[in-house]
Design a protein around this motif. Structure first.
Motif, PDB file in Angstrom:
ATOM      1  N   ASP A   9      69.624 -28.348  17.872  1.00 48.22           N
ATOM      2  CA  ASP A   9      70.872 -28.908  17.349  1.00 48.22           C
ATOM      3  C   ASP A   9      71.659 -27.856  16.568  1.00 48.22           C
ATOM      4  N   PHE A  10      70.968 -26.955  15.886  1.00 49.17           N
ATOM      5  CA  PHE A  10      71.649 -25.887  15.164  1.00 49.17           C
ATOM      6  C   PHE A  10      72.231 -24.865  16.135  1.00 49.17           C
ATOM      7  N   LEU A  11      71.498 -24.519  17.183  1.00 49.79           N
ATOM      8  CA  LEU A  11      72.012 -23.569  18.178  1.00 49.79           C
ATOM      9  C   LEU A  11      73.269 -24.107  18.853  1.00 49.79           C
ATOM     10  N   THR A  12      73.292 -25.397  19.125  1.00 53.35           N
ATOM     11  CA  THR A  12      74.493 -26.015  19.700  1.00 53.35           C
ATOM     12  C   THR A  12      75.657 -25.915  18.716  1.00 53.35           C
ATOM     13  N   PHE A  13      75.407 -26.201  17.460  1.00 53.35           N
ATOM     14  CA  PHE A  13      76.426 -26.090  16.418  1.00 53.35           C
ATOM     15  C   PHE A  13      76.998 -24.670  16.363  1.00 53.35           C
ATOM     16  N   LEU A  14      76.132 -23.667  16.465  1.00 46.98           N
ATOM     17  CA  LEU A  14      76.561 -22.267  16.361  1.00 46.98           C
ATOM     18  C   LEU A  14      77.551 -21.862  17.455  1.00 46.98           C
ATOM     19  N   GLU A  15      77.491 -22.523  18.600  1.00 46.31           N
ATOM     20  CA  GLU A  15      78.370 -22.167  19.716  1.00 46.31           C
ATOM     21  C   GLU A  15      79.853 -22.261  19.339  1.00 46.31           C
ATOM     22  N   SER A  16      80.211 -23.180  18.448  1.00 44.38           N
ATOM     23  CA  SER A  16      81.615 -23.334  18.062  1.00 44.38           C
ATOM     24  C   SER A  16      81.859 -23.024  16.579  1.00 44.38           C
ATOM     25  N   HIS A  17      80.830 -22.591  15.875  1.00 44.99           N
ATOM     26  CA  HIS A  17      80.941 -22.342  14.437  1.00 44.99           C
ATOM     27  C   HIS A  17      81.591 -20.983  14.167  1.00 44.99           C
ATOM     28  N   THR A  18      82.677 -21.000  13.384  1.00 41.28           N
ATOM     29  CA  THR A  18      83.400 -19.767  13.069  1.00 41.28           C
ATOM     30  C   THR A  18      83.066 -19.203  11.694  1.00 41.28           C
ATOM     31  N   PHE A  25      77.537 -30.593   0.116  1.00 42.10           N
ATOM     32  CA  PHE A  25      76.360 -31.456   0.118  1.00 42.10           C
ATOM     33  C   PHE A  25      75.747 -31.365  -1.266  1.00 42.10           C
ATOM     34  N   ASP A  26      75.531 -32.508  -1.903  1.00 39.77           N
ATOM     35  CA  ASP A  26      74.968 -32.545  -3.268  1.00 39.77           C
ATOM     36  C   ASP A  26      75.766 -31.685  -4.245  1.00 39.77           C
ATOM     37  N   ASP A  27      77.080 -31.801  -4.179  1.00 39.32           N
ATOM     38  CA  ASP A  27      77.990 -31.086  -5.078  1.00 39.32           C
ATOM     39  C   ASP A  27      77.932 -29.569  -4.949  1.00 39.32           C
ATOM     40  N   VAL A  28      77.454 -29.062  -3.823  1.00 36.50           N
ATOM     41  CA  VAL A  28      77.432 -27.621  -3.563  1.00 36.50           C
ATOM     42  C   VAL A  28      78.184 -27.366  -2.270  1.00 36.50           C
ATOM     43  N   ASP A  29      79.033 -26.342  -2.271  1.00 37.73           N
ATOM     44  CA  ASP A  29      79.685 -25.908  -1.040  1.00 37.73           C
ATOM     45  C   ASP A  29      78.768 -24.909  -0.349  1.00 37.73           C
ATOM     46  N   TRP A  30      78.296 -25.283   0.840  1.00 35.06           N
ATOM     47  CA  TRP A  30      77.380 -24.446   1.613  1.00 35.06           C
ATOM     48  C   TRP A  30      78.136 -23.725   2.707  1.00 35.06           C
ATOM     49  N   TRP A  31      77.906 -22.434   2.803  1.00 33.68           N
ATOM     50  CA  TRP A  31      78.521 -21.606   3.831  1.00 33.68           C
ATOM     51  C   TRP A  31      77.465 -21.315   4.881  1.00 33.68           C
ATOM     52  N   VAL A  32      77.629 -21.926   6.051  1.00 32.86           N
ATOM     53  CA  VAL A  32      76.673 -21.759   7.140  1.00 32.86           C
ATOM     54  C   VAL A  32      76.969 -20.435   7.836  1.00 32.86           C
ATOM     55  N   ALA A  33      75.927 -19.650   8.027  1.00 31.54           N
ATOM     56  CA  ALA A  33      76.069 -18.340   8.661  1.00 31.54           C
ATOM     57  C   ALA A  33      76.482 -18.480  10.123  1.00 31.54           C
ATOM     58  N   THR A  34      77.180 -17.479  10.605  1.00 34.67           N
ATOM     59  CA  THR A  34      77.526 -17.394  12.025  1.00 34.67           C
ATOM     60  C   THR A  34      76.390 -16.698  12.768  1.00 34.67           C
ATOM     61  N   LYS A  35      76.486 -16.659  14.093  1.00 31.05           N
ATOM     62  CA  LYS A  35      75.468 -15.973  14.895  1.00 31.05           C
ATOM     63  C   LYS A  35      75.278 -14.534  14.428  1.00 31.05           C
ATOM     64  N   SER A  36      76.374 -13.832  14.221  1.00 28.35           N
ATOM     65  CA  SER A  36      76.260 -12.420  13.827  1.00 28.35           C
ATOM     66  C   SER A  36      75.723 -12.276  12.407  1.00 28.35           C
ATOM     67  N   GLU A  37      76.062 -13.195  11.531  1.00 22.81           N
ATOM     68  CA  GLU A  37      75.545 -13.128  10.161  1.00 22.81           C
ATOM     69  C   GLU A  37      74.044 -13.397  10.104  1.00 22.81           C
ATOM     70  N   LEU A  38      73.547 -14.234  10.985  1.00 23.11           N
ATOM     71  CA  LEU A  38      72.120 -14.563  10.989  1.00 23.11           C
ATOM     72  C   LEU A  38      71.238 -13.342  11.254  1.00 23.11           C
ATOM     73  N   VAL A  39      71.776 -12.372  11.985  1.00 22.90           N
ATOM     74  CA  VAL A  39      70.996 -11.181  12.319  1.00 22.90           C
ATOM     75  C   VAL A  39      71.384  -9.966  11.478  1.00 22.90           C
ATOM     76  N   ALA A  40      72.345 -10.130  10.586  1.00 26.69           N
ATOM     77  CA  ALA A  40      72.752  -9.032   9.701  1.00 26.69           C
ATOM     78  C   ALA A  40      71.723  -8.848   8.589  1.00 26.69           C
ATOM     79  N   ASP A  41      71.676  -7.642   8.046  1.00 33.07           N
ATOM     80  CA  ASP A  41      70.755  -7.357   6.948  1.00 33.07           C
ATOM     81  C   ASP A  41      71.308  -7.854   5.625  1.00 33.07           C
ATOM     82  N   ILE A  42      70.396  -8.274   4.766  1.00 38.55           N
ATOM     83  CA  ILE A  42      70.720  -8.718   3.414  1.00 38.55           C
ATOM     84  C   ILE A  42      69.677  -8.105   2.483  1.00 38.55           C
ATOM     85  N   ASN A  43      70.120  -7.682   1.299  1.00 43.59           N
ATOM     86  CA  ASN A  43      69.228  -7.037   0.349  1.00 43.59           C
ATOM     87  C   ASN A  43      68.637  -8.079  -0.591  1.00 43.59           C
ATOM     88  N   ILE A  44      67.314  -8.159  -0.588  1.00 50.04           N
ATOM     89  CA  ILE A  44      66.598  -9.057  -1.497  1.00 50.04           C
ATOM     90  C   ILE A  44      65.647  -8.194  -2.319  1.00 50.04           C
TER      91      ILE A  44
END
Length: 137
Positions: A9-18, A25-44
């Motif tokens: 269901d998430f992969l289907t969502f990603l097809e049109s997600h910009t 959700f629960d008083d928080v604005d959530w920013w869902v990653a795009t396909k390219s963001e999911l594979v980008a590096d992040i520093n933790i």
């Protein structure tokens, strides 16, 4: 996509997600990653991780800080750090991370980076998305 396997269901969502809209959700604005963001590096904590696998970084940091092998869920139950590390991150909001827990049927969970606690939010991405309000720019 070179990212780990996400639920259908998430992969289907990603097809049109910009990535231009937030989901409240629960008083928080959530920013869902795009396909390219999911594979980008992040520093933790000084180490680079693929966005989708960032919880491995948080898990390593929690283990180093606490010396323990688990954190807690919202009911006060132990939640193994290995299970957290296996989570698949897909969104951020207010510094927190939303992820799928493969050990729980890809249910949606929130990781609170300040305290390390986790909270189960929905049975599936579809359930989470139906409960969230679209915040368009």
């Amino acid at each position: 996509m070179n990212a780990p396997d996400y639920p259908p269901d998430f992969l289907t969502f990603l097809e049109s997600h910009t990535g231009n809209d937030a989901y409240e959700f629960d008083d928080v604005d959530w920013w869902v990653a795009t396909k390219s963001e999911l594979v980008a590096d992040i520093n933790i904590d000084g180490t680079e991780y693929m966005y989708s696998k960032q919880l491995a970084g948080y898990s390593n940091a929690l283990a180093a800080l606490s010396g323990g092998m688990s954190t807690e869920d919202d009911d006060g139950n132990a939640y193994p750090l290995a299970r957290l590390a296996a989570g698949l991150a897909f969104a951020t909001g207010d510094g927190e991370v939303l992820y799928f827990d493969p050990a729980d049927g890809f249910s949606v969970w929130q990781f609170e980076h300040d305290g390390g606690e986790v909270t189960r939010l929905a049975d599936s991405f579809t359930d989470w998305l139906q409960s969230a309000d679209l915040e368009t720019d």
